[in-house]
Scaffold this motif. Sequence first.
Motif, PDB file in Angstrom:
ATOM      1  N   ASP A 150       0.825  -1.202   0.000  1.00 18.32           N
ATOM      2  CA  ASP A 150       0.000   0.000   0.000  1.00 18.32           C
ATOM      3  C   ASP A 150       0.861   1.255   0.000  1.00 18.32           C
ATOM      4  OD1 ASP A 150      -2.306   1.633   0.256  1.00 18.32           O
ATOM      5  OD2 ASP A 150      -1.983   1.734   2.410  1.00 18.32           O
ATOM      6  N   ILE A 151       1.851   1.297   0.880  1.00 17.42           N
ATOM      7  CA  ILE A 151       2.692   2.493   0.979  1.00 17.42           C
ATOM      8  C   ILE A 151       3.572   2.631  -0.259  1.00 17.42           C
ATOM      9  CG2 ILE A 151       4.432   3.676   2.369  1.00 17.42           C
ATOM     10  CD1 ILE A 151       3.363   2.265   4.799  1.00 17.42           C
ATOM     11  N   ALA A 152       3.988   1.509  -0.854  1.00 17.30           N
ATOM     12  CA  ALA A 152       4.761   1.570  -2.089  1.00 17.30           C
ATOM     13  C   ALA A 152       3.940   2.205  -3.214  1.00 17.30           C
ATOM     14  CB  ALA A 152       5.220   0.172  -2.489  1.00 17.30           C
ATOM     15  N   VAL A 153       2.663   1.841  -3.291  1.00 19.22           N
ATOM     16  CA  VAL A 153       1.782   2.450  -4.298  1.00 19.22           C
ATOM     17  C   VAL A 153       1.623   3.949  -4.027  1.00 19.22           C
ATOM     18  CG1 VAL A 153      -0.561   2.502  -5.227  1.00 19.22           C
ATOM     19  CG2 VAL A 153       0.553   0.310  -4.764  1.00 19.22           C
ATOM     20  N   LEU A 154       1.464   4.330  -2.759  1.00 21.08           N
ATOM     21  CA  LEU A 154       1.370   5.745  -2.413  1.00 21.08           C
ATOM     22  C   LEU A 154       2.643   6.489  -2.807  1.00 21.08           C
ATOM     23  CD1 LEU A 154      -0.348   5.751   1.114  1.00 21.08           C
ATOM     24  CD2 LEU A 154      -1.280   6.632  -1.031  1.00 21.08           C
ATOM     25  N   GLY A 155       3.792   5.824  -2.647  1.00 18.33           N
ATOM     26  CA  GLY A 155       5.051   6.432  -3.058  1.00 18.33           C
ATOM     27  C   GLY A 155       5.077   6.702  -4.546  1.00 18.33           C
ATOM     28  N   GLY A 156       4.634   5.726  -5.330  1.00 16.69           N
ATOM     29  CA  GLY A 156       4.586   5.903  -6.775  1.00 16.69           C
ATOM     30  C   GLY A 156       3.613   6.989  -7.192  1.00 16.69           C
ATOM     31  N   LEU A 157       2.424   7.018  -6.555  1.00 21.69           N
ATOM     32  CA  LEU A 157       1.427   8.028  -6.892  1.00 21.69           C
ATOM     33  C   LEU A 157       1.868   9.433  -6.481  1.00 21.69           C
ATOM     34  CD1 LEU A 157      -1.903   6.210  -5.886  1.00 21.69           C
ATOM     35  CD2 LEU A 157      -1.006   6.589  -8.187  1.00 21.69           C
ATOM     36  N   SER A 158       2.741   9.517  -5.493  1.00 18.92           N
ATOM     37  CA  SER A 158       3.178  10.831  -5.001  1.00 18.92           C
ATOM     38  C   SER A 158       3.969  11.611  -6.033  1.00 18.92           C
ATOM     39  CB  SER A 158       4.023  10.663  -3.725  1.00 18.92           C
ATOM     40  OG  SER A 158       3.267  10.099  -2.681  1.00 18.92           O
ATOM     41  N   ILE A 159       4.586  10.924  -6.992  1.00 19.16           N
ATOM     42  CA  ILE A 159       5.459  11.627  -7.941  1.00 19.16           C
ATOM     43  C   ILE A 159       4.898  11.639  -9.361  1.00 19.16           C
ATOM     44  CG2 ILE A 159       7.520  11.124  -6.580  1.00 19.16           C
ATOM     45  CD1 ILE A 159       8.200   8.950  -8.657  1.00 19.16           C
ATOM     46  N   ILE A 160       3.660  11.188  -9.554  1.00 16.02           N
ATOM     47  CA  ILE A 160       3.090  11.253 -10.905  1.00 16.02           C
ATOM     48  C   ILE A 160       2.840  12.713 -11.274  1.00 16.02           C
ATOM     49  CG2 ILE A 160       2.038   8.967 -10.736  1.00 16.02           C
ATOM     50  CD1 ILE A 160      -0.642  10.324 -10.246  1.00 16.02           C
ATOM     51  N   PRO A 161       2.838  13.043 -12.569  1.00 13.96           N
ATOM     52  CA  PRO A 161       2.601  14.433 -12.996  1.00 13.96           C
ATOM     53  C   PRO A 161       1.211  14.916 -12.596  1.00 13.96           C
ATOM     54  CG  PRO A 161       3.476  13.086 -14.802  1.00 13.96           C
ATOM     55  CD  PRO A 161       3.110  12.147 -13.703  1.00 13.96           C
ATOM     56  N   GLU A 162       1.049  16.235 -12.566  1.00 14.38           N
ATOM     57  CA  GLU A 162      -0.238  16.821 -12.209  1.00 14.38           C
ATOM     58  C   GLU A 162      -1.310  16.507 -13.245  1.00 14.38           C
ATOM     59  OE1 GLU A 162      -1.050  18.239  -9.419  1.00 14.38           O
ATOM     60  OE2 GLU A 162       0.979  18.139  -8.602  1.00 14.38           O
ATOM     61  N   GLN A 163      -0.904  16.376 -14.501  1.00 15.40           N
ATOM     62  CA  GLN A 163      -1.818  16.014 -15.583  1.00 15.40           C
ATOM     63  C   GLN A 163      -1.260  14.798 -16.313  1.00 15.40           C
ATOM     64  OE1 GLN A 163      -4.730  17.311 -16.554  1.00 15.40           O
ATOM     65  NE2 GLN A 163      -4.871  19.198 -15.366  1.00 15.40           N
ATOM     66  N   ILE A 164      -2.101  13.791 -16.493  1.00 20.37           N
ATOM     67  CA  ILE A 164      -1.679  12.576 -17.181  1.00 20.37           C
ATOM     68  C   ILE A 164      -2.587  12.356 -18.383  1.00 20.37           C
ATOM     69  CG2 ILE A 164      -1.267  10.088 -16.946  1.00 20.37           C
ATOM     70  CD1 ILE A 164      -1.159  10.524 -13.928  1.00 20.37           C
ATOM     71  N   SER A 165      -1.979  12.248 -19.553  1.00 19.73           N
ATOM     72  CA  SER A 165      -2.740  12.006 -20.770  1.00 19.73           C
ATOM     73  C   SER A 165      -2.882  10.507 -20.995  1.00 19.73           C
ATOM     74  CB  SER A 165      -2.058  12.653 -21.970  1.00 19.73           C
ATOM     75  OG  SER A 165      -2.689  12.280 -23.173  1.00 19.73           O
ATOM     76  N   LEU A 166      -4.108  10.040 -21.118  1.00 21.45           N
ATOM     77  CA  LEU A 166      -4.356   8.625 -21.360  1.00 21.45           C
ATOM     78  C   LEU A 166      -3.758   8.190 -22.698  1.00 21.45           C
ATOM     79  CD1 LEU A 166      -5.699   6.083 -20.243  1.00 21.45           C
ATOM     80  CD2 LEU A 166      -7.806   6.766 -21.403  1.00 21.45           C
ATOM     81  N   ALA A 167      -3.782   9.086 -23.673  1.00 20.04           N
ATOM     82  CA  ALA A 167      -3.212   8.776 -24.985  1.00 20.04           C
ATOM     83  C   ALA A 167      -1.711   8.543 -24.884  1.00 20.04           C
ATOM     84  CB  ALA A 167      -3.504   9.916 -25.964  1.00 20.04           C
ATOM     85  N   ASN A 168      -1.030   9.355 -24.052  1.00 19.15           N
ATOM     86  CA  ASN A 168       0.413   9.180 -23.882  1.00 19.15           C
ATOM     87  C   ASN A 168       0.747   7.858 -23.206  1.00 19.15           C
ATOM     88  OD1 ASN A 168       0.870  11.637 -25.069  1.00 19.15           O
ATOM     89  ND2 ASN A 168       1.118  12.760 -23.140  1.00 19.15           N
TER      90      ASN A 168
END
Length: 284
Positions: free
Chosen positions: A245-263
């Motif tokens: 759970d915390i590992a997933v939170l770590g990964g989600l913490s650094i995702i960009p503010e906007q994510i394009s599904l196409a990208n």
Amino acid sequence: MNLNIQLRKTPILLAYLAINFALIGVDVALAHSENNFFRWEMIPLIYTPFAVAGVLLKLIWPDNRLASIYFKISMGIGIAIGLVGTFFHISVNSTSKTQPIYEIIIQGSPVAAPIAFAGIAMYTLIAAKEDHNRDAKLLILVGLGFLASVLAAFLDHARLAFTPIYTIYPLVSGLMATFACFWLAYSKRTKHEIIFFLGIMLLNLLVGLLGFVFHILGDLHGTQSIVGARFLYRNPLLGPLLFCDIAVLGGLSIIPEQISLANIVSLVHKNHKKSTSESLVAEG
């Protein structure tokens, strides 16, 4: 098919955190059922649906004033419950003035468990507020979460005198993750640093899944049938999944503010073509 869909970071975090609160409620329900929910043990269970509702209200109506007030109050209560719950666990374990300190900490109620409510509530409060320094704050909290998980695993595995030897693995991987989170929070976050960080998160994800399997095997060992009580009180079934759970939170913490599904689809397709071409070259 139109893939030009922009996903925002804040709703992704809030949706995952709502699931988090629900799962913590299940974990607490399993743990407190040992004492038939004696006295104050119902408090975190009563709180859980209110916390989930608060996060969902903030997710659905982010700019609504009443929803925001309810959200902040519910998270503040979560922090208080985590701190008070830690005190209760310590006080319940302290049944005698002559009791050795290691028995108070290791043999009784898990003293590091209730603080999870406070940690998740604080993370949720920061996740809901968009600012330029949000990622660093989230990473620091994730690092502290790993540190608390290491403490919980240490106290749990100390009952077995760290036998077999692989009970030490989550302590090592969790400390590595703590260091990685603190490092990335204060670094320039180069490509190599991010790859290293995500590798450590994946390692802890694997350690958590393996721990889950080992806990199941340990609870089944020496029995001819499934004994439900062993899954609750011997090797806690959901304990190792905290690392996941915390590992997933770590990964989600650094995702960009906007994510394009196409990208995302394009990147997956590109990597698939690359792996396919490499396989053809190897076969040739």
